[in-house]
Design a protein around this motif. Structure first.
Motif, mmCIF file in Angstrom:
data_model
loop_
_atom_site.group_PDB
_atom_site.id
_atom_site.type_symbol
_atom_site.label_atom_id
_atom_site.label_comp_id
_atom_site.label_asym_id
_atom_site.label_seq_id
_atom_site.Cartn_x
_atom_site.Cartn_y
_atom_site.Cartn_z
ATOM 1 N N THR A 179 -9.634 -86.104 -59.251
ATOM 2 C CA THR A 179 -10.046 -85.829 -60.632
ATOM 3 C C THR A 179 -9.111 -86.579 -61.579
ATOM 4 O O THR A 179 -8.237 -85.974 -62.209
ATOM 5 C CB THR A 179 -10.037 -84.317 -60.945
ATOM 6 N N TYR A 209 -12.445 -87.260 -65.643
ATOM 7 C CA TYR A 209 -12.299 -86.403 -66.820
ATOM 8 C C TYR A 209 -12.007 -87.321 -67.999
ATOM 9 O O TYR A 209 -10.915 -87.900 -68.093
ATOM 10 C CB TYR A 209 -11.160 -85.406 -66.626
ATOM 11 N N GLN A 220 -8.525 -77.705 -69.116
ATOM 12 C CA GLN A 220 -9.906 -77.425 -68.734
ATOM 13 C C GLN A 220 -9.960 -76.641 -67.417
ATOM 14 O O GLN A 220 -10.535 -77.105 -66.425
ATOM 15 C CB GLN A 220 -10.690 -78.729 -68.605
ATOM 16 N N ASP A 222 -11.597 -73.982 -66.388
ATOM 17 C CA ASP A 222 -12.897 -73.558 -65.859
ATOM 18 C C ASP A 222 -13.617 -74.715 -65.173
ATOM 19 O O ASP A 222 -14.192 -74.556 -64.086
ATOM 20 C CB ASP A 222 -13.760 -72.993 -66.981
ATOM 21 N N ARG A 223 -13.605 -75.881 -65.801
ATOM 22 C CA ARG A 223 -14.259 -77.030 -65.191
ATOM 23 C C ARG A 223 -13.573 -77.415 -63.886
ATOM 24 O O ARG A 223 -14.247 -77.720 -62.893
ATOM 25 C CB ARG A 223 -14.262 -78.209 -66.158
ATOM 26 N N ALA A 226 -14.493 -75.144 -61.066
ATOM 27 C CA ALA A 226 -15.840 -75.442 -60.565
ATOM 28 C C ALA A 226 -15.813 -76.649 -59.632
ATOM 29 O O ALA A 226 -16.478 -76.649 -58.587
ATOM 30 C CB ALA A 226 -16.787 -75.681 -61.737
ATOM 31 N N ASP A 227 -15.037 -77.670 -59.991
ATOM 32 C CA ASP A 227 -14.951 -78.852 -59.131
ATOM 33 C C ASP A 227 -14.245 -78.525 -57.823
ATOM 34 O O ASP A 227 -14.630 -79.031 -56.751
ATOM 35 C CB ASP A 227 -14.228 -79.983 -59.861
#
Length: 239
Positions: A179, A209, A220, A222-223, A226-227
């Motif tokens: 990421t 990102y 971030q 929450d994102r 999820a990843d």
């Protein structure tokens, strides 16, 4: 967040960091990876409990080294790190230190440091501000100082400058999530390094990102969770 989603989670303060013991030596990527390997064994994380190792910035290089040199992982999450190759950026370590040495702290009150963090990162949730503050020890007079000693920071940077990170990628056979942050402020090398990593890693997925902080897990959460959940699903499908 990961625990609330049903995952077993172990959060590690590497030596010299957080509340871990302050020791005089061993502050390098290689030793941190060996420490993690020992911890995996100590906790009995084998079989269906073999962990996904996640690291941010230098921590990405640490967990990459863990996977390549020690195994013991079922997957890797590289959070804007894992491709740091300071030897390619700086001709000498003195050049590297001159640019990347941490600031020298004076007597900064805790309240002022908290205000600074909030002003620097207005889009961070409060829990992330408090997490960043945990990088500092608070003296009885309520001033703060970095938990990681300056000389230990120097040892870590030297290990990043000396390492040949690209030689590790082909040795990592587990699923990997990268990421990286993509920003106009970054030099081309920062953008090209994740692409090179994806080409050399046998099983890798990259999620960019855009215009995010280097501490994207703080900005971030929450994102990122999820990843990482998607990575966990990839790993579980292949067990």
């Amino acid at each position: 967040r990961l625990a609330a989603a049903g995952h077993e989670v172990v959060a590690v303060d590497l030596r010299g960091h957080g509340l871990s013991e302050q020791v005089p030596d061993g502050h390098s990527t290689q030793q941190a990876a060996a420490d993690l390997a020992a911890l995996v064994d100590l906790l009995g994380l084998v079989g269906d409990r073999t962990p996904i190792a996640v690291g941010q910035s230098w921590g990405g290089n640490v967990v990459l080294t863990l996977a390549a040199e020690h195994g013991r992982v079922a997957g890797l999450g590289l959070i804007d790190g894992g491709w740091i190759a300071l030897g390619e950026r700086f001709a000498t370590f003195d050049d590297c230190w001159a640019v990347l040495a941490p600031p020298v702290f004076g007597s900064v009150p805790l309240e002022r440091m908290t205000e600074r963090l909030r002003s620097w990162h207005p889009d961070w949730p409060e829990e992330s501000i408090q997490g960043a503050l945990a990088n500092f020890a608070v003296s009885p007079d309520r001033t703060v100082a970095p938990r990681l000693a300056r000389e230990h920071h120097r040892q870590i940077l030297r290990s990043l400058w000396e390492a040949d990170v690209t030689s590790l990628y082909p040795r990592v056979t587990v699923p990997v999530l990268l990421t990286p942050v993509r920003s106009d402020d970054h030099d081309p090398m920062h953008r090209d390094a994740p692409r090179r990593a994806v080409e050399l890693l046998p099983d890798a997925v990259v999620v960019w990102y855009d215009d995010a902080d280097h501490d994207l897990h703080a900005q971030q959460p929450d994102r990122l969770v999820a990843d990482l959940a998607d990575l966990a699903a990839r790993v579980e499908a292949g067990r």
